[in-house]
Write a protein that holds these residues in place. Structure first.
Motif, short mmCIF file in Angstrom:
data_model
loop_
_atom_site.label_atom_id
_atom_site.label_comp_id
_atom_site.label_asym_id
_atom_site.label_seq_id
_atom_site.Cartn_x
_atom_site.Cartn_y
_atom_site.Cartn_z
N VAL A 54 -31.37 25.51 10.34
CA VAL A 54 -30.70 26.42 11.15
C VAL A 54 -32.34 26.49 11.57
O VAL A 54 -32.31 26.02 13.56
N ALA A 55 -33.80 27.19 11.46
CA ALA A 55 -34.33 26.97 12.35
C ALA A 55 -35.68 26.00 12.85
O ALA A 55 -35.24 26.84 14.31
N VAL A 56 -34.90 25.20 13.03
CA VAL A 56 -35.99 23.70 13.16
C VAL A 56 -34.82 23.20 14.52
O VAL A 56 -35.12 22.93 15.28
N ILE A 57 -33.46 23.13 14.28
CA ILE A 57 -32.62 22.68 14.87
C ILE A 57 -32.48 23.35 16.02
O ILE A 57 -32.74 23.62 17.23
N GLU A 58 -32.47 25.07 15.70
CA GLU A 58 -32.37 25.48 16.68
C GLU A 58 -34.35 25.67 17.78
O GLU A 58 -33.83 26.06 18.74
N GLY A 59 -34.98 25.76 17.01
CA GLY A 59 -36.34 26.02 17.93
C GLY A 59 -36.37 24.05 18.72
O GLY A 59 -36.57 23.86 19.87
N HIS A 60 -35.54 22.32 17.77
CA HIS A 60 -35.45 21.75 18.49
C HIS A 60 -34.92 21.65 19.73
O HIS A 60 -34.79 21.45 21.00
#
Length: 90
Positions: A54-60
């Protein structure tokens, strides 16, 4: 600056916690721990991996889709995110 570089310390901390949880699971299995505790540890690992995703997708999405000025690049970055999400949810 890419979000994974900007958030590197936080992301690495999450990865290290996941590694610790996996090591604890391995120890539980080696020690023949009760299956209830093993299941709980597996659930904790899954939750930690989901949180990292979730953290990486949100940043992406924020950095490469919402803030992207070039429409063609925005679509390409969106397609990457959608492909990963679809793969992850299988």
């Amino acid at each position: 600056m890419a979000h994974t570089i900007r958030d590197k310390a936080k992301l690495l901390a999450r990865v290290r916690r996941i590694q610790g949880q996996a090591a604890a699971l391995e120890k539980q299995l080696c020690d023949e721990t009760d299956c209830g505790a093993v299941l709980q540890q597996i659930a904790a690992i899954r939750g930690a991996v989901n949180g990292l995703m979730v953290a990486v997708i949100e940043g992406h999405l924020t950095d490469h889709v919402v803030k992207e000025a070039d429409p063609a690049q925005r679509q390409q970055d969106l397609d990457v995110a959608l492909g990963v999400i679809k793969s992850y949810l299988k």
